[in-house]
Design a protein around this motif. Sequence first.
Motif, mmCIF file in Angstrom:
data_model
loop_
_atom_site.group_PDB
_atom_site.id
_atom_site.type_symbol
_atom_site.label_atom_id
_atom_site.label_comp_id
_atom_site.label_asym_id
_atom_site.label_seq_id
_atom_site.Cartn_x
_atom_site.Cartn_y
_atom_site.Cartn_z
ATOM 1 N N ARG A 275 -17.419 13.086 17.776
ATOM 2 C CA ARG A 275 -17.063 13.578 19.115
ATOM 3 C C ARG A 275 -16.268 12.534 19.885
ATOM 4 N NH1 ARG A 275 -19.536 12.533 23.755
ATOM 5 N NH2 ARG A 275 -21.358 11.720 22.655
ATOM 6 N N VAL A 276 -16.740 11.285 19.890
ATOM 7 C CA VAL A 276 -16.018 10.258 20.647
ATOM 8 C C VAL A 276 -14.718 9.871 19.949
ATOM 9 C CG1 VAL A 276 -18.077 9.356 21.778
ATOM 10 C CG2 VAL A 276 -17.341 8.378 19.596
ATOM 11 N N LEU A 277 -14.664 9.991 18.646
ATOM 12 C CA LEU A 277 -13.416 9.684 17.940
ATOM 13 C C LEU A 277 -12.321 10.682 18.297
ATOM 14 C CD1 LEU A 277 -14.780 8.640 14.421
ATOM 15 C CD2 LEU A 277 -13.737 7.159 16.149
ATOM 16 N N GLU A 278 -12.687 11.930 18.546
ATOM 17 C CA GLU A 278 -11.695 12.912 18.991
ATOM 18 C C GLU A 278 -11.116 12.505 20.340
ATOM 19 O OE1 GLU A 278 -13.609 16.691 19.041
ATOM 20 O OE2 GLU A 278 -13.779 16.833 16.853
ATOM 21 N N VAL A 279 -11.965 12.024 21.236
ATOM 22 C CA VAL A 279 -11.493 11.539 22.538
ATOM 23 C C VAL A 279 -10.573 10.342 22.339
ATOM 24 C CG1 VAL A 279 -12.192 10.552 24.754
ATOM 25 C CG2 VAL A 279 -13.566 12.372 23.707
ATOM 26 N N ALA A 280 -10.960 9.434 21.454
ATOM 27 C CA ALA A 280 -10.167 8.225 21.222
ATOM 28 C C ALA A 280 -8.774 8.576 20.699
ATOM 29 C CB ALA A 280 -10.888 7.313 20.236
ATOM 30 N N ARG A 281 -8.698 9.493 19.767
ATOM 31 C CA ARG A 281 -7.388 9.851 19.204
ATOM 32 C C ARG A 281 -6.494 10.501 20.255
ATOM 33 N NH1 ARG A 281 -10.893 11.572 14.719
ATOM 34 N NH2 ARG A 281 -10.730 9.981 13.074
ATOM 35 N N ALA A 282 -7.083 11.269 21.161
ATOM 36 C CA ALA A 282 -6.295 11.898 22.229
ATOM 37 C C ALA A 282 -5.825 10.871 23.245
ATOM 38 C CB ALA A 282 -7.109 12.986 22.913
ATOM 39 N N GLY A 283 -6.648 9.850 23.513
ATOM 40 C CA GLY A 283 -6.268 8.780 24.431
ATOM 41 C C GLY A 283 -6.176 9.208 25.877
ATOM 42 N N ILE A 284 -6.955 10.199 26.285
ATOM 43 C CA ILE A 284 -6.955 10.686 27.667
ATOM 44 C C ILE A 284 -8.277 10.295 28.323
ATOM 45 C CG2 ILE A 284 -6.834 12.714 29.160
ATOM 46 C CD1 ILE A 284 -5.234 14.106 26.944
ATOM 47 N N TYR A 285 -8.206 9.653 29.498
ATOM 48 C CA TYR A 285 -9.398 9.111 30.140
ATOM 49 C C TYR A 285 -9.369 9.355 31.645
ATOM 50 C CZ TYR A 285 -9.490 6.585 25.711
ATOM 51 O OH TYR A 285 -9.480 6.267 24.379
ATOM 52 N N PRO A 286 -10.548 9.453 32.265
ATOM 53 C CA PRO A 286 -10.594 9.533 33.731
ATOM 54 C C PRO A 286 -10.207 8.205 34.348
ATOM 55 C CG PRO A 286 -12.810 9.411 32.836
ATOM 56 C CD PRO A 286 -11.894 9.574 31.659
ATOM 57 N N LEU A 287 -9.650 8.256 35.524
ATOM 58 C CA LEU A 287 -9.173 7.043 36.186
ATOM 59 C C LEU A 287 -10.290 6.067 36.536
ATOM 60 C CD1 LEU A 287 -6.417 8.562 38.496
ATOM 61 C CD2 LEU A 287 -6.058 6.958 36.614
ATOM 62 N N ASP A 288 -11.541 6.529 36.536
ATOM 63 C CA ASP A 288 -12.625 5.599 36.872
ATOM 64 C C ASP A 288 -12.956 4.648 35.724
ATOM 65 O OD1 ASP A 288 -13.980 7.206 35.072
ATOM 66 O OD2 ASP A 288 -15.303 8.115 36.557
#
Length: 276
Positions: free
Chosen positions: A150-163
């Motif tokens: 799950r977190v690897l999918e987030v990492a590959r997308a590289g999209i994060y909240p500004l906080d």
Amino acid sequence: MRFVEDPVISISPITPEEFERFRRLLQEHAGIALLPEKRVMVASRLAKRLNFYGLDNYGAYFRLATDPEHPDEFQILVNALTTNETYFFREPSHFEFLRDKMLPAWPTQPLRIWSAACSSGEEAYSLAMVLADKGRNRAWEVLGSDLSTRVLEVARAGIYPLDRIEQLERRLMEKYCLKGVRSQAGHFRVNAELRERVKFEQINLTQPLPGHLGKFDAIFLRNVLIYFDPDTKKRVVENLLPALQPHGYFVVSHSESLHSVTQRLQTVVPSIYRLS
């Protein structure tokens, strides 16, 4: 077995025996030692999966998730129970050491760094920003790995909240990130050039490493060992050391120490070690 989208059943509280099954499973699979006070957390994180399958007790879900016929559900279970708190340039002194000490002294060959428990990728991209910014056009590579898909999918997308950018210099933010607009307002994305130079892979650090990994000049294993018992700490570090180049650096968090874990690493400064 029925599937439901909304919570329409009453779930029995997780029993000590049910919690112990999940605790033992996570210990055996990932080396993570869940303390008894995590029982409420386990129940909360898994409740959605019980509702999804229409189950009213945690024992039934444990049997389903560990059934070989449901390998995807087993990974969902692991994803739910692994902790993934991180942000950009966490413990900034480590990145300063990379910039001011490691890079100026490094030979000319390509530099490889492994973020060995990268969570959703902030550490890996922080390393990449330092290398891209101060690497003097040298060849380099960053690998990020984690147990959670799950977190690897987030990492590959590289999209994060500004906080997540409290420690991220504005200059680096402007150079390597794009602020979101409209539906992505309040978020930013690591730019494509940097994302292409950072690779992500699922790796279980308690198991023998994949043979294709090769050697790394530095391994960052930060804020991970605190979740392991002493024997698992030793096993994980011994698993990783063969992937470290001679005289390569091994970095843990400031709250961790390797003094009772291995004799093969020498302290450079607190939390930063070098293979002897």
